[in-house]
Write an enzyme that holds these catalytic residues in place. Structure first.
Site, short mmCIF file in Angstrom:
data_model
loop_
_atom_site.label_atom_id
_atom_site.label_comp_id
_atom_site.label_asym_id
_atom_site.label_seq_id
_atom_site.Cartn_x
_atom_site.Cartn_y
_atom_site.Cartn_z
N ASP A 7 -27.00 92.08 41.56
CA ASP A 7 -27.44 92.01 42.96
C ASP A 7 -28.71 92.84 43.20
O ASP A 7 -28.91 93.87 42.56
CB ASP A 7 -26.30 92.53 43.85
CG ASP A 7 -26.50 92.12 45.30
OD1 ASP A 7 -27.31 91.20 45.56
OD2 ASP A 7 -25.86 92.73 46.18
N HIS A 28 -35.62 87.09 41.18
CA HIS A 28 -34.73 86.42 40.23
C HIS A 28 -35.40 86.34 38.85
O HIS A 28 -34.77 86.60 37.83
CB HIS A 28 -34.37 85.01 40.71
CG HIS A 28 -33.66 85.00 42.04
ND1 HIS A 28 -32.63 85.86 42.34
CD2 HIS A 28 -33.83 84.22 43.15
CE1 HIS A 28 -32.19 85.62 43.57
NE2 HIS A 28 -32.92 84.63 44.08
N LEU A 64 -20.10 88.52 20.57
CA LEU A 64 -19.87 88.75 22.01
C LEU A 64 -19.83 87.40 22.69
O LEU A 64 -20.53 86.47 22.28
CB LEU A 64 -21.02 89.61 22.57
CG LEU A 64 -21.04 89.90 24.07
CD1 LEU A 64 -21.53 91.33 24.31
CD2 LEU A 64 -21.94 88.96 24.85
C1 FPP Z 1 -28.42 88.40 43.70
O1 FPP Z 1 -29.65 88.83 44.20
C2 FPP Z 1 -28.48 87.53 42.57
C3 FPP Z 1 -28.15 86.20 42.55
C4 FPP Z 1 -28.08 85.29 43.69
C5 FPP Z 1 -27.79 85.60 41.30
C6 FPP Z 1 -28.94 85.22 40.50
C7 FPP Z 1 -29.21 86.24 39.47
C8 FPP Z 1 -30.27 86.19 38.71
C9 FPP Z 1 -31.24 85.10 38.86
C10 FPP Z 1 -30.50 87.27 37.69
C11 FPP Z 1 -30.65 86.79 36.34
C12 FPP Z 1 -29.87 85.56 36.08
C13 FPP Z 1 -30.16 84.71 35.12
C14 FPP Z 1 -29.53 83.37 35.06
C15 FPP Z 1 -31.12 85.08 34.08
P1 FPP Z 1 -29.88 88.55 45.75
O2 FPP Z 1 -30.76 87.36 45.86
O3 FPP Z 1 -28.58 88.43 46.46
O4 FPP Z 1 -30.62 89.88 46.19
P2 FPP Z 1 -30.57 90.57 47.64
O5 FPP Z 1 -29.13 91.00 47.86
O6 FPP Z 1 -31.50 91.74 47.51
O7 FPP Z 1 -31.03 89.56 48.64
#
Ligand code: FPP
Length: 267
Positions: free
Chosen positions: A47, A64, A158
């Site tokens: 997050d 992201h 893993l």
């Molecule tokens: C939360 O950040 C993350 C997600 C919605 C999931 C996606 C995660 C990633 C893209 C990281 C890496 C993943 C991969 C597949 C390599 P948020 O958007 O909720 O952040 P905020 O809480 O600051 O708005």
């Protein structure tokens, strides 16, 4: 034998040699802990990508993108310390509520990351598995997830569960529906249903219980991630935004975990 490698049973895609993780640039090594104090399965709520981007005046999607390196550095650090399973929350059943632009980005991003990283994961002996619901998920994402699953199916170093279109309640409801169908068909007797039988209907029946549940960004909630599997997990919440994470954050989380006294209901 080439330096930095050791022989192992051939994996499906590999040439019989598993590549060791690359050490962290800082030269830091994982903390030395007794094996019993190292979690077997770590769940990751990655997050803070949006806030990381916002702080830099960038679009949320840049956060992201920056999160990709964090995840794969954590995987290398997990192998170094001896973790056997990681579940990464990459897209939740609730993330469809985001703007159409962000949903579209996250779908394409997941698809591309899985394709881009699968050989590297295979070289390190990582088994990639998809955990989540097919409904609504882009077919191109499912195709990449299945290709990665096939390529890495025999790997044992893993297991990386990519939780894409995953929701804990959705998983339990889907399991209940599938079990009901089997009861109706006479395949399962209602009196024979126990936790073990029910767990066979979950998205990934062989997934082990979560030992360490790690969430970044300072938010103190689980957001529908692996509720069935996390009932006895230790929770560690860290005040760092996901794109700023590297394996050392995982290691600090494990040090905290190693101090906990897990009793599983016993006195
Ligand atoms: C939360 O950040 C993350 C997600 C919605 C999931 C996606 C995660 C990633 C893209 C990281 C890496 C993943 C991969 C597949 C390599 P948020 O958007 O909720 O952040 P905020 O809480 O600051 O708005």
């Amino acid at each position: 034998m080439a330096s930095g490698t050791w022989t192992a049973k051939p994996s499906i895609g590999g040439a019989g040699v598993i590549r060791k993780p690359t050490p962290h640039l800082s030269g830091e090594k994982p903390p030395v802990l007794p094996p019993g104090q190292i979690p077997r399965h770590v769940a990751l709520v990655m997050d803070g990508n949006g806030r990381w981007a916002q702080e830099r005046g960038l679009p949320r999607t840049a956060g992201h993108e920056a999160g990709e390196a964090a995840l794969f550095d954590v995987v290398e650090g997990a192998i170094e310390i001896g973790i056997k399973e990681i579940s990464a929350f990459a897209f939740s059943t609730e993330n469809w509520r985001r703007s159409p632009e962000e949903v579209k980005f996250l779908m394409g991003f997941n698809r591309d990351v899985i394709r881009r990283r699968r050989d590297e994961m295979n070289e390190m002996g990582v088994r990639v598995r998809w955990v989540g619901r097919p409904k609504r998920l882009w077919k191109s994402v499912i195709d990449e997830l299945q290709a990665a699953e096939e390529l890495t199916a025999k790997n044992k170093v893993l297991t990386l569960n990519m939780c894409v279109n995953y929701g804990g309640r959705a998983e339990i409801v889907d399991a209940a529906a599938a079990l009901s169908r089997d009861v109706q068909a006479g395949k399962v007797k209602p009196d024979a249903i126990n936790e073990k039988v029910f767990a066979r209907y979950l998205d990934a029946p062989s997934m082990s219980d979560v030992d360490l549940f790690l969430r970044t960004s300072g938010e103190l909630r689980t957001s529908n991630f692996l509720p069935w599997q996390s009932v006895y997990a230790e929770f560690v919440f860290m005040d760092v935004l996901w794109p700023d994470v590297d394996r050392r954050v995982l290691w600090r989380g494990i040090e905290e975990y190693s101090q906990r006294n897990r009793r599983f209901g016993k006195a």
